[in-house]
Design a protein around this motif. Structure first.
Motif, PDB file in Angstrom:
ATOM      1  N   VAL A 168      40.436 -16.301 -38.581  1.00 18.51           N
ATOM      2  CA  VAL A 168      40.618 -17.687 -38.146  1.00 18.51           C
ATOM      3  C   VAL A 168      39.409 -18.101 -37.316  1.00 18.51           C
ATOM      4  O   VAL A 168      39.032 -17.409 -36.365  1.00 18.51           O
ATOM      5  CB  VAL A 168      41.904 -17.843 -37.311  1.00 18.51           C
ATOM      6  N   SER A 169      38.799 -19.221 -37.691  1.00 17.51           N
ATOM      7  CA  SER A 169      37.654 -19.758 -36.952  1.00 17.51           C
ATOM      8  C   SER A 169      38.060 -21.055 -36.262  1.00 17.51           C
ATOM      9  O   SER A 169      38.662 -21.936 -36.885  1.00 17.51           O
ATOM     10  CB  SER A 169      36.477 -20.033 -37.896  1.00 17.51           C
ATOM     11  N   THR A 170      37.735 -21.164 -34.997  1.00 19.47           N
ATOM     12  CA  THR A 170      38.002 -22.415 -34.286  1.00 19.47           C
ATOM     13  C   THR A 170      36.957 -23.449 -34.699  1.00 19.47           C
ATOM     14  O   THR A 170      35.782 -23.117 -34.880  1.00 19.47           O
ATOM     15  CB  THR A 170      37.936 -22.201 -32.773  1.00 19.47           C
ATOM     16  N   PRO A 171      37.350 -24.699 -34.882  1.00 21.96           N
ATOM     17  CA  PRO A 171      36.379 -25.727 -35.284  1.00 21.96           C
ATOM     18  C   PRO A 171      35.297 -25.898 -34.226  1.00 21.96           C
ATOM     19  O   PRO A 171      35.545 -25.768 -33.026  1.00 21.96           O
ATOM     20  CB  PRO A 171      37.232 -26.995 -35.405  1.00 21.96           C
ATOM     21  N   GLU A 172      34.089 -26.178 -34.686  1.00 24.06           N
ATOM     22  CA  GLU A 172      33.002 -26.440 -33.746  1.00 24.06           C
ATOM     23  C   GLU A 172      33.207 -27.822 -33.138  1.00 24.06           C
ATOM     24  O   GLU A 172      33.479 -28.789 -33.858  1.00 24.06           O
ATOM     25  CB  GLU A 172      31.654 -26.380 -34.454  1.00 24.06           C
ATOM     26  N   PRO A 173      33.114 -27.935 -31.815  1.00 18.69           N
ATOM     27  CA  PRO A 173      33.306 -29.250 -31.181  1.00 18.69           C
ATOM     28  C   PRO A 173      32.294 -30.266 -31.705  1.00 18.69           C
ATOM     29  O   PRO A 173      31.141 -29.932 -31.986  1.00 18.69           O
ATOM     30  CB  PRO A 173      33.084 -28.962 -29.689  1.00 18.69           C
ATOM     31  N   ALA A 174      32.752 -31.486 -31.841  1.00 21.98           N
ATOM     32  CA  ALA A 174      31.847 -32.553 -32.277  1.00 21.98           C
ATOM     33  C   ALA A 174      30.783 -32.782 -31.211  1.00 21.98           C
ATOM     34  O   ALA A 174      31.070 -32.725 -30.008  1.00 21.98           O
ATOM     35  CB  ALA A 174      32.641 -33.831 -32.517  1.00 21.98           C
ATOM     36  N   PRO A 175      29.547 -32.991 -31.624  1.00 18.66           N
ATOM     37  CA  PRO A 175      28.481 -33.220 -30.638  1.00 18.66           C
ATOM     38  C   PRO A 175      28.739 -34.483 -29.826  1.00 18.66           C
ATOM     39  O   PRO A 175      29.242 -35.487 -30.334  1.00 18.66           O
ATOM     40  CB  PRO A 175      27.222 -33.354 -31.499  1.00 18.66           C
ATOM     41  N   THR A 176      28.429 -34.401 -28.555  1.00 18.85           N
ATOM     42  CA  THR A 176      28.588 -35.554 -27.658  1.00 18.85           C
ATOM     43  C   THR A 176      27.274 -36.316 -27.587  1.00 18.85           C
ATOM     44  O   THR A 176      26.240 -35.743 -27.218  1.00 18.85           O
ATOM     45  CB  THR A 176      28.991 -35.081 -26.254  1.00 18.85           C
ATOM     46  N   PRO A 177      27.278 -37.580 -27.957  1.00 17.09           N
ATOM     47  CA  PRO A 177      26.020 -38.349 -27.925  1.00 17.09           C
ATOM     48  C   PRO A 177      25.444 -38.412 -26.511  1.00 17.09           C
ATOM     49  O   PRO A 177      26.171 -38.500 -25.523  1.00 17.09           O
ATOM     50  CB  PRO A 177      26.449 -39.740 -28.407  1.00 17.09           C
ATOM     51  N   ASP A 178      24.138 -38.333 -26.427  1.00 21.37           N
ATOM     52  CA  ASP A 178      23.442 -38.452 -25.146  1.00 21.37           C
ATOM     53  C   ASP A 178      22.570 -39.708 -25.210  1.00 21.37           C
ATOM     54  O   ASP A 178      21.479 -39.681 -25.790  1.00 21.37           O
ATOM     55  CB  ASP A 178      22.587 -37.205 -24.904  1.00 21.37           C
ATOM     56  N   PRO A 179      23.056 -40.792 -24.655  1.00 23.31           N
ATOM     57  CA  PRO A 179      22.316 -42.062 -24.763  1.00 23.31           C
ATOM     58  C   PRO A 179      20.888 -41.976 -24.235  1.00 23.31           C
ATOM     59  O   PRO A 179      19.991 -42.649 -24.728  1.00 23.31           O
ATOM     60  CB  PRO A 179      23.157 -43.029 -23.920  1.00 23.31           C
ATOM     61  N   SER A 180      20.665 -41.125 -23.241  1.00 23.90           N
ATOM     62  CA  SER A 180      19.324 -41.049 -22.656  1.00 23.90           C
ATOM     63  C   SER A 180      18.358 -40.259 -23.527  1.00 23.90           C
ATOM     64  O   SER A 180      17.139 -40.353 -23.367  1.00 23.90           O
ATOM     65  CB  SER A 180      19.394 -40.401 -21.271  1.00 23.90           C
ATOM     66  N   GLY A 181      18.915 -39.422 -24.421  1.00 28.23           N
ATOM     67  CA  GLY A 181      18.058 -38.589 -25.256  1.00 28.23           C
ATOM     68  C   GLY A 181      17.455 -37.415 -24.520  1.00 28.23           C
ATOM     69  O   GLY A 181      16.565 -36.733 -25.029  1.00 28.23           O
ATOM     70  N   THR A 182      17.945 -37.140 -23.315  1.00 29.55           N
ATOM     71  CA  THR A 182      17.374 -36.058 -22.507  1.00 29.55           C
ATOM     72  C   THR A 182      17.792 -34.687 -23.022  1.00 29.55           C
ATOM     73  O   THR A 182      17.003 -33.741 -23.038  1.00 29.55           O
ATOM     74  CB  THR A 182      17.819 -36.208 -21.041  1.00 29.55           C
ATOM     75  N   PHE A 183      19.046 -34.567 -23.457  1.00 25.20           N
ATOM     76  CA  PHE A 183      19.577 -33.269 -23.858  1.00 25.20           C
ATOM     77  C   PHE A 183      19.808 -33.235 -25.366  1.00 25.20           C
ATOM     78  O   PHE A 183      20.431 -34.141 -25.928  1.00 25.20           O
ATOM     79  CB  PHE A 183      20.895 -32.981 -23.130  1.00 25.20           C
ATOM     80  N   ALA A 184      19.305 -32.193 -25.984  1.00 26.75           N
ATOM     81  CA  ALA A 184      19.510 -32.025 -27.421  1.00 26.75           C
ATOM     82  C   ALA A 184      20.842 -31.318 -27.667  1.00 26.75           C
ATOM     83  O   ALA A 184      21.268 -30.471 -26.878  1.00 26.75           O
ATOM     84  CB  ALA A 184      18.374 -31.208 -28.021  1.00 26.75           C
ATOM     85  N   THR A 185      21.494 -31.670 -28.746  1.00 29.49           N
ATOM     86  CA  THR A 185      22.738 -31.002 -29.123  1.00 29.49           C
ATOM     87  C   THR A 185      22.408 -29.678 -29.804  1.00 29.49           C
ATOM     88  O   THR A 185      21.594 -29.630 -30.729  1.00 29.49           O
ATOM     89  CB  THR A 185      23.554 -31.885 -30.082  1.00 29.49           C
TER      90      THR A 185
END
Length: 247
Positions: A168-185
């Motif tokens: 059983v694999s847990t689903p990968e969390p959906a990426p959280t948008p970063d409006p500033s673009g500072t942090f990459a997913t």
């Protein structure tokens, strides 16, 4: 691991002293299988590797015979009460330097799996009342699920079967948008795939037969040791000759 004293396990396999093995073992408890067994036969298949069959039998006089067949490569070890060790056959890969460790190669795998999948203090079932469990273990991104069945057999022993039924694999969390673009997913896809490849495949099966009785009668003195290699020490023509020799 639940229900398993690690020092006791090592003591049973390698005959080393251990505090938790000082008292006589309760042979009705599965965790004491190594201390209490007179013989065990272990089979593993469906794991993506060569099928494996191993057998350990203990005899009166503190003697043990081990046979391992791994993908057609058969090797045997004979461990005598006077400390003599003899090996016969060809191994498929690296083996322990001490032939006594061959006992652990056969007997330890089913006990380790049972210690992970059964509740602490689990006891051998009575005839006609098999022990059956569905249990799981965790991996980095989910769970592995197993089916366990232990049944008392007609020869005063027990049949054990452990089968992997699901990953059983847990689903990968959906990426959280970063409006500033500072942090990459950061995606875990590559690491998830690598960890998944390390797991046993669904359908992997470990089966064992165990007898918890006094040791078997000793092998006869005229048992031939032709083809058996001493490890170390001098060669012997028969088991009786090896028994009379110093280690």
């Amino acid at each position: 691991m639940r229900g398993l004293c690690r020092a006791g396990l090592l003591a049973a396999v390698f005959a080393a002293p251990a505090a938790c093995a000082a008292a006589p073992p309760d042979c009705a408890r599965i965790e004491h299988m190594l201390e209490c067994m007179s013989w065990i036969e272990t089979r593993a298949d469906g794991n993506g590797h060569a099928d494996y069959l191993g057998r350990v039998e203990r005899y009166a006089g503190d003697e043990t015979r081990v046979a391992i067949d791994n993908g057609g490569h058969r090797i045997e070890a004979l461990l005598l009460g006077n400390g003599r060790r003899f090996v016969k056959g060809e191994a498929a890969g690296a083996l322990p330097e001490d032939p006594a460790a061959f006992v652990g190669l056969v007997a330890t795998p089913p006990l380790l799996w049972l210690s992970m999948l059964l509740e602490e203090g689990a006891r051998w079932p009575a005839p006609g009342a098999p022990l059956e469990r569905v249990a799981s273990t965790d991996w980095a991104y989910g769970q592995e699920r197993y089916r366990v069945r232990i049944e008392a057999s007609a020869d005063a022993g027990y049949a054990i079967e452990i089968v992997k039924t699901e990953t059983v694999s847990t689903p990968e969390p959906a990426p959280t948008p970063d409006p500033s673009g500072t942090f990459a997913t950061i995606s875990t896809d590559e690491d998830r795939a690598a960890r998944l490849a390390e797991l046993a495949p669904v359908g992997m099966r470990i089966a064992a037969r165990v007898r918890l009785q006094p040791p078997s009668p000793p092998l006869p003195d005229d048992f031939s040791l032709q083809g058996w290699t001493p490890q170390p020490g001098a060669a012997a023509a028969t088991l009786g000759e090896a028994r009379r020799a110093s280690p």
